[in-house]
Design an enzyme around this catalytic site. Structure first.
Site, PDB file in Angstrom:
ATOM      1  N   ASP A  51       0.911  -1.314  -0.086  1.00  0.00           N
ATOM      2  CA  ASP A  51       0.197  -0.033  -0.017  1.00  0.00           C
ATOM      3  C   ASP A  51       0.855   1.037  -0.013  1.00  0.00           C
ATOM      4  OD1 ASP A  51      -1.625   2.261   1.603  1.00  0.00           O
ATOM      5  OD2 ASP A  51      -3.080   0.943   0.807  1.00  0.00           O
ATOM      6  N   GLU A  85      -4.507   2.325  -4.458  1.00  0.00           N
ATOM      7  CA  GLU A  85      -3.009   2.577  -4.169  1.00  0.00           C
ATOM      8  C   GLU A  85      -2.476   1.150  -3.874  1.00  0.00           C
ATOM      9  OE1 GLU A  85      -5.242   4.033  -2.662  1.00  0.00           O
ATOM     10  OE2 GLU A  85      -5.020   4.320  -0.554  1.00  0.00           O
TER      11      GLU A  85
END
Length: 570
Positions: free
Chosen positions: A445, A491
């Site tokens: 992430d 993301e």
């Protein structure tokens, strides 16, 4: 419109007339808040449409069922119905239907905590609405985007979208008018305390005054329609707002009326909300013993019925209430219980995502089969006309479709559909008899990515994701042919390492983490620095991909909690 509750005309054969009548009865039931009856009619309509109707009628019936199930809290079933409806809308080229279905799908995703999926679908819906140029579609898209941000706790951003939706609304559409007024009031129950906590008392007072007016308008519309669900939800929000305004007797009166309606009509979710809000008003009034007593009852009921989100909220508020009374031992107890349930909820979300990925994969197969059938028919036509160049063009089109189905358009990495296909294969090949896992997954992430978008804009955010994809892909060791990276969504990226042990897996992740941190991000924008967090988990005997992803996600959460820019493994 026919009188509510009228049964289908006797003697009708299953066909278009009965289908229309069932859908009308389902809509009547929805408008009076009787969603169980509406769902029963919609299910029968879906069964009829599946055997005797075309794609357009199947889409109408499935859309109707998805909406009823959403309001009953059967969110996974609602998503399945919406996705099936989307397939039919796409077959008929119905952009308006596709847009409305994507907005409904966004709400169901949001209710399950799948916010990335919700916003991704709503972004697609917004593009369609802009292309079609229909104001009412843009209203529903911005309304739903606002609700998703509100569920995420981003109340100011939610307020922007909801107020934009209010400007787009049609005063003649009573249902849409109630919906946006109530959503603005609901978001204000979180916006007002957030503004006060930030020291923005003037802004908080302005937001509270506007929200009280909107809640009152919404309640008038709900009472005029004699709609118990709308009355209950609006009274509940109004009660909480009155509590923030210090008008405590009125607040308790509104919440008690909401609770009575919710109890009489079986709206379980609204019952929990009213119980929580009653306790919250006691806290605002400084009556902590009453608040704790009420929240304890909410917690008991939630635990008995297995309502984890309601139990989490009760633990969180009990922690705050005990802290306010100075009982730090019990505050710590509820703090720990909240975070234990939060970790469980994250695993539950991962499991839900895995189940929905399987259904999505099946739908993609159906789409591809339909497209392949169409291409095959076209190829036969080409052969009959002996046009070899046309045949080759169609074959290129098929290859492009296959690439589109498995490649993320922004980063060029394999996408979630590819993951759905490949991950079960990797797990099937993993050596479950080894003492140590030989298959490892890492969820990666980008740290504080929202801040990048907010400060530098979404175009630069997209470039960050493209560079991140290149750093991860090009940083994979050449001696590990079983290593691969894909984009999960937003993301988040997925790294798969096959044929390695725990030490090797951790070393690869650490090298990639360091590679990201060392990259000169300032070349993209002055002051930009980007890092990534890694959650690494090894395959265990009898693991399915949902369980493995869930453990990796839990480790990612641990990495975030421990300061980000790190690798955590299990």
């Amino acid at each position: 419109m026919a009188v509510a509750g009228v049964a289908p005309t006797s003697g009708l054969d299953d066909g278009p007339a009965l289908l229309d009548e069932l859908l009308e009865l389902a809509e009547q039931a929805r408008l009076r808040g009787d969603y169980r009856t509406g769902a029963a009619h919609a299910r029968r309509a879906v069964a009829i449409a599946g055997t005797a109707a075309g794609a357009a009628d199947q889409a109408r019936a499935l859309h109707c069922l998805a909406n009823q199930l959403l309001r009953l809290g059967e969110h996974e079933a609602s998503i399945a119905a919406s996705r099936d409806a989307l397939v039919q809308f796409e077959r008929t080229g119905d952009d308006r239907g596709t847009c409305l279905e994507l907005t409904a799908l966004g709400m169901a995703f949001s209710e399950l905590g799948l916010f990335d999926e919700a916003l991704e679908g709503l972004a697609e819906a917004r593009e369609i609405a802009l292309r079609v140029g229909e104001r009412s579609l843009l209203y529903w898209v911005h309304n739903r985007i606002g609700v998703v941000h509100s569920c995420m706790g981003e109340h100011e951003q939610a307020d922007v979208h909801l107020r934009h939706a209010l400007e787009l609304g049609d005063e003649r559409d009573i249902e849409a008018g109630f919906c946006i007024l109530n959503n603005l009031a609901d978001n204000a129950t979180g916006l007002v305390p957030a503004l006060r906590a930030a020291g923005r008392e003037a802004d908080a007072q302005a937001a509270l005054a506007a929200a009280l007016d909107r809640a009152a308008q919404g309640l008038r519309l709900a009472r005029a329609a004699d709609h118990p669900y709308r009355m209950a939800i609006c009274l509940d929000n109004l009660g909480m707002l009155l509590g923030h305004a210090g008008r405590y007797p009125e607040a308790f009166g509104a919440i008690d009326e909401a609770l009575d309606l919710a109890t009489r009509h079986g709206y379980r979710g609204l019952q929990y909300s009213a119980w929580r809000h009653r306790a919250s008003v006691h806290r605002l009034r400084g009556e902590f013993a009453e608040a704790i007593r009420g929240l304890t009852q909410v917690l008991r009921r939630a635990e008995e019925s297995g309502q984890t989100p309601d139990a989490m909220t009760a633990h969180e508020q009990l922690c705050e209430a005990y802290e306010q009374t100075g009982d730090h031992r019990l505050a710590l107890h509820h703090y720990r219980r909240y975070h234990l349930l939060e970790r469980q909820a994250r695993s539950d979300v991962a499991a839900v995502r895995a189940r929905l990925m399987t259904h999505h994969f099946e739908l993609d197969n159906a789409r591809l089969e339909a497209e392949n059938a169409r291409l095959e028919t076209e190829l036969h036509r080409v052969r009959s006309r002996e046009l070899e160049e046309d045949k080759q063009a169609l074959q290129r089109q098929a290859r492009q479709l296959d690439r589109y189905a498995h490649e993320d358009h922004l980063t060029g990495l394999p996408n979630r559909r590819w993951i759905e296909l490949r991950l079960p294969e990797l797990i099937a090949m993993a050596d479950g008899d080894r003492d140590e896992p030989d298959l490892w997954l890492a969820i990666i992430d980008v740290d504080r990515f929202k801040g990048v978008n907010d400060r530098y804009g979404h175009p630069l955010g997209d470039e960050v994701l493209r560079r991140m994809a290149g750093l991860l892909r090009d940083g994979l060791p050449g001696e590990l042919p079983g290593a691969m990276v894909a984009r999960l969504g937003g993301e988040e990226f997925l790294l798969a390492l096959a044929g390695v042990d725990a030490r090797q897996a951790a070393e690869v992740c650490e090298a990639l983490r360091a590679r990201v941190a060392a990259f000169d991000w300032g070349r993209l924008a002055a002051g930009l620095h980007v890092t990534a967090s890694f959650g690494l988990a090894g395959h265990r005997r009898d693991d399915d991909h949902g369980a493995l992803l869930g453990r990796a996600d839990a480790q990612l959460y641990r990495a975030k909690r421990n300061g980000r820019n790190r690798v955590e493994a299990a």
